[in-house]
Design a protein around this motif. Structure first.
Motif, PDB file in Angstrom:
ATOM      1  N   MET A  74       3.643  -5.672   3.958  1.00  0.00           N
ATOM      2  CA  MET A  74       2.898  -5.837   2.718  1.00  0.00           C
ATOM      3  C   MET A  74       3.230  -4.730   1.722  1.00  0.00           C
ATOM      4  O   MET A  74       3.291  -4.963   0.508  1.00  0.00           O
ATOM      5  N   HIS A  78       4.573  -5.189  -2.143  1.00  0.00           N
ATOM      6  CA  HIS A  78       3.884  -4.497  -3.242  1.00  0.00           C
ATOM      7  C   HIS A  78       4.828  -3.515  -3.941  1.00  0.00           C
ATOM      8  O   HIS A  78       4.835  -3.406  -5.172  1.00  0.00           O
ATOM      9  N   HIS A 115      -2.142  -8.178  -6.870  1.00  0.00           N
ATOM     10  CA  HIS A 115      -2.800  -8.903  -5.767  1.00  0.00           C
ATOM     11  C   HIS A 115      -2.497  -8.250  -4.427  1.00  0.00           C
ATOM     12  O   HIS A 115      -3.403  -8.028  -3.612  1.00  0.00           O
ATOM     13  N   TYR A 116      -1.221  -7.916  -4.213  1.00  0.00           N
ATOM     14  CA  TYR A 116      -0.863  -7.278  -2.942  1.00  0.00           C
ATOM     15  C   TYR A 116      -1.442  -5.871  -2.852  1.00  0.00           C
ATOM     16  O   TYR A 116      -1.797  -5.410  -1.771  1.00  0.00           O
ATOM     17  N   ASN A 119      -4.911  -6.329  -1.694  1.00  0.00           N
ATOM     18  CA  ASN A 119      -4.947  -6.612  -0.258  1.00  0.00           C
ATOM     19  C   ASN A 119      -4.810  -5.337   0.566  1.00  0.00           C
ATOM     20  O   ASN A 119      -5.485  -5.153   1.583  1.00  0.00           O
ATOM     21  N   GLU A 124      -7.140  -8.326   3.192  1.00  0.00           N
ATOM     22  CA  GLU A 124      -6.756  -9.670   2.765  1.00  0.00           C
ATOM     23  C   GLU A 124      -7.998 -10.530   2.549  1.00  0.00           C
ATOM     24  O   GLU A 124      -8.995 -10.419   3.239  1.00  0.00           O
ATOM     25  N   TYR A 126      -9.807 -10.486  -0.159  1.00  0.00           N
ATOM     26  CA  TYR A 126     -10.830  -9.818  -0.964  1.00  0.00           C
ATOM     27  C   TYR A 126     -11.150 -10.593  -2.228  1.00  0.00           C
ATOM     28  O   TYR A 126     -12.257 -10.526  -2.743  1.00  0.00           O
ATOM     29  N   SER A 180     -11.238  -3.143   6.151  1.00  0.00           N
ATOM     30  CA  SER A 180     -10.516  -2.797   4.923  1.00  0.00           C
ATOM     31  C   SER A 180      -9.692  -1.527   5.075  1.00  0.00           C
ATOM     32  O   SER A 180      -8.704  -1.331   4.375  1.00  0.00           O
ATOM     33  N   THR A 185      -3.538  -4.518   7.930  1.00  0.00           N
ATOM     34  CA  THR A 185      -3.133  -4.230   6.554  1.00  0.00           C
ATOM     35  C   THR A 185      -3.115  -2.737   6.280  1.00  0.00           C
ATOM     36  O   THR A 185      -2.189  -2.210   5.667  1.00  0.00           O
TER      37      THR A 185
END
Length: 482
Positions: A74, A78, A115-116, A119, A124, A126, A180, A185
């Motif tokens: 990810m 990003h 967006h990434y 995340n 993810e 959110y 989170s 992630t």
């Protein structure tokens, strides 16, 4: 000066600037076309400023990525969409005739990068939550009897109760309040809490779960620390667990921290009462805070703070405060202190000597940026309860390290910007409880650091040098077989 790690942490702050500026530039173009206004200069300036801030944010973001706390795949997406946003913003700045084409592409790629980024920061899903997490969190707050499946036998005297506490109670709490920062992630502190294998594995600082013993489980004890404590979880500013959710985690650990469904056969008499709701169980607590004692070995400071100590001399405290020394209690009602000399303007050796009257109470000491020399450090020899010492940007040399290595409870030592060399560094191998030492911009060499780590493989040495992102080795296969 900032360390590399600190600079990287500025990324979430800086990244909002190019987002706002670039979107404002696009809005200016739309406004100019609708009103037929000549805003060419303002539009160009906005695109140029936005592209510059995007490049700066990318540079800082690359430093943050070195922590290895985020999902590598990810981060890659990003990272490249962020760089592409900066590149397209630059192209838009230099384009005049057909500016709307690269401008539209910039806005699209910026949205994907944002967006990434969301995340990575918030987890993810959110943005488009389907309400499942809220429902699960609500379910986890219900009393135990509302979350179990119970069936009576034909006599009505036996109650067969089926419970799956981990799945039905623990996972919803962790998902709502912990994932989170501690999932695939984002792996803050190297810790993931999204599977059984990772919970048992723990993080960079060791295990977080001691089945059957909440008082020795960081997964529970860190929830009870004051919000101002660096170890308190969730961090200050994040949505905190309710008392009922904390009780759920405590009771689960107390019952053995099972990750499987449990079946209980309960003999009932006519006078039996329904199962009571969960409540916090009594634990060994700190005599000053009411906080559960933390694990002894990993949390030397927490163990130290649980011991009683006499109140410091008020005359000494008054004298220190008159010299702008900031004195802070380690916890409400505690007599242990943190002493900070950062705001002291007229530093003299006598100020450090004054600390000797409260050597038993001082747990943390910050002498950052003061003209502290080896003679001043000698006054710290009796500070047996000192756990953290900041000596960055002071005048100390290798001579001080022999004394510092003898401090029995010292865990964190910051020597950034000092004149220490490999010769002094070798002395720290004898420090009994030292965990972390900061050596950025000192006279030490990589060879000296290697020798220290060979003698003390348990020690973490921060040299401020940039490191490459290691492959994600945290993808542990979970054995789901019964």
């Amino acid at each position: 000066m900032f360390s590399i790690e600190t600079i990287g942490r500025l990324h979430p702050l800086l990244v909002h600037l190019p987002i706002g500026i670039l979107l404002f530039a696009a809005a200016l173009m739309v406004f100019a076309r609708i009103t037929k206004s000549d805003l060419g200069a303002a539009v160009s300036f906005a695109w140029g400023a936005g592209a510059f801030m995007a490049l700066l944010s990318c540079a800082v973001g690359l430093l943050l990525a070195q922590s290895g706390d985020y999902d590598a795949d990810m981060v890659q997406v990003h990272q490249w969409t962020g760089l592409l946003t900066a590149a397209l913003g630059t192209v838009t700045f230099f384009t005049k005739k057909y500016r709307w084409i690269p401008a539209s592409a910039t806005v699209i790629v910026l949205s994907i990068a944002g967006h990434y980024g969301g995340n990575l920061t918030h987890g993810e899903g959110y943005l488009f939550s389907n309400g499942e997490e809220a429902f699960q969190a609500e379910q986890s707050s219900k009393p135990l009897e509302e979350q179990t499946a119970a069936v009576s036998d034909s006599t009505g005297k036996k109650l067969i109760r089926r419970t799956f506490i981990y799945r039905d109670q623990i996972v919803p709490v962790l998902k709502a309040k912990c994932y989170s920062c501690h999932s695939a992630t984002k792996k803050k502190g190297g810790l993931r809490l999204d599977t059984e294998a990772f919970i048992k594995k723990g993080g960079k600082n060791g295990s977080v779960l001691a089945a059957g013993n909440p008082a020795k489980s960081k997964l529970f004890t860190y929830l009870l620390l004051p919000e101002g404590d660096d170890r308190h979880m969730p961090p200050k500013g994040k949505l905190q667990l309710t008392r009922q959710q904390i009780a759920i985690i405590q009771n689960w650990i107390q019952r053995g921290a099972s990750f499987k469904e449990e079946i209980e056969v309960i003999e009932q008499s006519d006078g039996d009462q329904p199962i009571a709701a969960l409540s916090l169980l009594p634990l060994p607590v700190d005599s000053t805070e009411g906080v559960a004692a933390a694990p002894e070995k990993p949390d030397l400071e927490a163990t130290l703070l649980s011991k009683p100590v006499n109140a410091p001399d008020q005359q000494i405290l008054k004298k220190l405060k008159a010299q702008q020394v900031t004195l802070t209690k380690m916890a409400i009602g505690s007599e242990y202190l943190s002493a900070n000399f950062v705001n002291t303007k007229d530093f003299t050796p006598e100020i450090v000597q004054a600390l000797q009257g409260i050597e038993n109470q001082v747990v943390r000491l910050r002498l950052t940026g003061q003209p502290v020399g080896d003679q001043d450090v000698k006054h710290l020899a009796q500070f047996k309860n000192l756990t953290r010492l900041n000596l960055e940007n002071t005048k100390i040399t290798d001579s001080s390290l022999t004394l510092l290595a003898a401090l029995p409870n010292l865990e964190h030592l910051n020597l950034y910007g000092t004149a220490v060399t490999d010769e002094g560094l070798a002395k720290l191998a004898a420090s009994p409880n030292l965990k972390v030492v900061y050596l950025w911009q000192t006279r030490t060499t990589p060879e000296g650091v290697k020798r220290l780590l060979k003698a003390r493989p348990d020690l973490k040495v921060e040299t401020g040098t940039q490191q490459f992102v290691k492959p994600d080795t945290n993808k542990v296969l979970t054995n789901n077989s019964k």
